[in-house]
Structure formats: C-alpha cells, structure tokens
Design a protein around this motif. Structure first.
Motif, short mmCIF file in Angstrom:
data_model
loop_
_atom_site.label_atom_id
_atom_site.label_comp_id
_atom_site.label_asym_id
_atom_site.label_seq_id
_atom_site.Cartn_x
_atom_site.Cartn_y
_atom_site.Cartn_z
N ARG A 85 -11.82 18.48 45.68
CA ARG A 85 -12.75 17.40 45.37
C ARG A 85 -12.05 16.22 44.71
NH1 ARG A 85 -17.44 21.53 43.34
NH2 ARG A 85 -18.72 21.50 45.23
N ARG A 86 -11.13 16.51 43.81
CA ARG A 86 -10.41 15.42 43.15
C ARG A 86 -9.51 14.68 44.13
NH1 ARG A 86 -9.96 19.34 39.00
NH2 ARG A 86 -7.73 19.65 39.33
N LYS A 89 -11.65 12.46 46.30
CA LYS A 89 -12.13 11.31 45.54
C LYS A 89 -11.01 10.30 45.33
CE LYS A 89 -15.54 9.22 43.68
NZ LYS A 89 -16.69 8.82 44.52
N GLU A 92 -10.45 8.43 48.46
CA GLU A 92 -11.50 7.42 48.64
C GLU A 92 -11.23 6.18 47.79
OE1 GLU A 92 -16.16 6.95 47.38
OE2 GLU A 92 -15.47 8.92 48.05
N GLU A 93 -10.82 6.41 46.53
CA GLU A 93 -10.53 5.29 45.65
C GLU A 93 -9.37 4.46 46.17
OE1 GLU A 93 -9.93 6.59 41.66
OE2 GLU A 93 -11.87 7.60 41.52
N ARG A 126 -12.29 5.83 35.91
CA ARG A 126 -12.20 5.80 37.37
C ARG A 126 -12.72 4.49 37.93
NH1 ARG A 126 -15.83 9.66 38.84
NH2 ARG A 126 -15.35 9.23 41.01
N TYR A 291 -20.54 6.27 40.69
CA TYR A 291 -19.54 6.93 39.85
C TYR A 291 -20.23 7.80 38.79
CZ TYR A 291 -15.52 4.49 41.79
OH TYR A 291 -14.53 4.04 42.62
N GLU A 294 -21.49 10.98 40.49
CA GLU A 294 -20.38 11.86 40.81
C GLU A 294 -19.84 12.54 39.55
OE1 GLU A 294 -17.30 13.71 43.10
OE2 GLU A 294 -19.27 12.86 43.57
N GLU A 295 -19.73 11.80 38.45
CA GLU A 295 -19.20 12.38 37.22
C GLU A 295 -20.10 13.48 36.69
OE1 GLU A 295 -16.25 12.66 34.25
OE2 GLU A 295 -16.28 11.48 36.10
#
Length: 302
Positions: A85-86, A89, A92-93, A126, A291, A294-295
C-alpha cells in the motif's frame, strides 16, 4: 606457491516489485477472492493467479491461504500488504508530481484535537510533498465551533465527531469509527468515588452526550467535575486522578488505562468521525480531503 586471489563474487541485485503485481495483490487481499479482485482490476482470475504465483516465487514465501470461497493472507502476506500500500501510494504521488496539473492555493481545515493528533502529522507531510505550492491553515477546536465556522464560510474542510446535538445531522461522509471507552489513571481511585466525578468535553460534544445518556440509563450517580474545550483538559484531570472520562480507545496511554466492566460503568459503544466539505471549496481542498481519508484508513489498518 603463490595463489592468485579470487575476486569477490558480485552481489546479485535484489528483484524489484512490479507496481501492477502489487496492485493485484492488494486487490485480492481486500476482496478476499481472486474472482472479485479480477472484476476490480479487469483481468481474469487465472491471470491474477499467475501474477501471485510469480510474486510468491520472487519473495520465496506463500502470501495467501486458499480456502473454499475465501482467500486469507498468511503472516508474510500481512507484512507485505503494508509495504504494498505504501509503495502504490508513493508511486501515485510521484506520478502526480510530474503529470497532474499543479495545485495551488490555501485550504482552511478544521479539526478537533483528538482527531487532529492522530491524522494531521501524516496528512500534512504527504500533502506537502505532492502539492508544494498549496498551503494548509489548520484550526483546532470543538466540533460545534468547527461546524459553525464551516457554515460561516470560514473553513473549506472539517473533521467532526458525529452526534453533536443534531447539528451534523445528514452532513458529511463517515470516514472513521472509533471506540469510546471509560478511562482513568492506572491505580487511581476516581472510578470508586460516589457520585462519580467526570471530566467531560464542552456542551454539545458527542462524547459528553453518549456518556451522560449511558450513566443515566444505568442509574449511576455522577457529577461533572471538570469541563474542557479539548481532550488535553480531560487527560489532565484523569492523570491527577480527579475524575474519569469518556475517551477514544486509541488515545489512551500510560499513566491512563481503560476502565473495565468491574468498575460498574456502562459501555459507551462507538462514535463516528465525519468529513464535511464546504460547497464553495476549491480543488485543492478536495485533494487534501482524499489524503485525510487515506490516512484514517491506514491508521485503522484498512
């Protein structure tokens, strides 16, 4: 006789995990089924099975336990899920940074301190990496005040607790559910006092409403010993062993402890966290909202 020294073997580079395979792995883990995951990623179950087989061979570990009508993660699979998952993500960033149009402007964000303490550090870090031209102004306060400021167009985005004297009725989206429990000092005596001394948030707070309703229904005598605009005030009263308080389970830390059924206190159940958006918000506010969602999902291990 001199022997020629053999050169040290060249270390083999570690294999790279493919983003596409990680996306498949996460989809299967979340769906609990190869068939349902296949519909989600628009591939056949056999194609997904081949991807997972290659991934398991690459890592040398089984990732799923295949049972009738259910697929469960192994211990190794659970460990990989967080990394996957990280990595997705972060990917994506990185892509957003170069391909998405840059977002600029200011987001006025309101949150109670209990939610902000859990969410803001990760969200702001993030968000700043992905949108360096955007600015976030954070206001911390009670839920009713945050709702009022949102209605006055002083905030673009707000996190609030649900059930606050009906002022949040039908508003926002549920983004988290938290257990509300009784808390007090470890080894303290406040829970044994009669009437029960309470440290509560201000009038209108969902925690306060749930706690008083539960005590009234159980016939437990109490007195409101301390009121505070934030949970730090409640925490101070509990640490001093002057009162007990309804408190989110995730925020209880030594010297505080959760008070069990042996104290005679009634259960409080859960409360909800809502994300409320100003209809006049900008695109940068919507970006920050994603965000936040998601967090919270990562924080509860979802």
């Amino acid at each position: 006789m001199n022997q020629t020294a053999q050169p040290d073997p060249v270390p083999q580079p570690l294999p790279l995990l493919e983003t596409d395979v990680l996306r498949t792995f996460v989809a299967i883990a979340e769906c609990g089924s190869f068939t349902r995951a296949a519909r989600q990623v628009f591939r056949t179950p056999s194609a997904l099975s081949m991807q997972i087989k290659r991934l398991e061979e690459t890592l040398g570990q089984p990732l799923f336990l295949r049972e009738p009508r259910l697929v469960r993660l192994t211990a190794e699979g659970e460990a990989l899920l967080g990394y996957a998952r990280r990595l997705l993500k972060l990917n994506e960033e990185a892509v957003t940074q170069f391909l998405a149009p840059p977002l600029a402007g200011t987001v006025r964000f309101g949150t109670p301190d209990d939610v902000g303490t859990r969410v803001l550090p990760g969200v702001l870090a993030r968000f700043a990496r992905s949108h360096p031209a955007a600015q976030v102004n954070v206001s911390v306060g009670g839920t009713l005040d945050i709702i009022r400021r949102l209605d006055l167009d002083e905030l673009d985005l707000a996190l609030v607790t649900g059930g606050n004297d009906g002022q949040d009725q039908g508003r926002g989206e549920v983004v988290d559910t938290e257990s509300l429990v009784w808390a007090g000092r470890e080894g303290g005596i406040a829970a044994r006092r009669t009437p029960l001394p309470l440290a509560l948030a201000s009038q209108g707070c969902a925690w306060r409403t749930k706690a008083l309703a539960a005590l009234d229904a159980a016939g437990v005598g109490y007195r409101v010993a301390y009121s505070s605009e934030n949970c730090a005030g409640q925490e101070a009263a509990m640490i001093a062993d002057l009162a007990v308080a309804p408190f989110p389970l995730s925020l209880i830390r030594p010297p505080l402890r959760r008070l069990g059924p042996d104290t005679g206190l009634p259960p409080l159940g859960d409360y909800q966290v809502l994300l409320v958006r100003n209809p006049k918000r900008s695109p940068v506010a919507d970006a920050l909202a994603e965000y936040v969602i998601e967090e919270l999902r990562l924080a509860r291990g979802g």
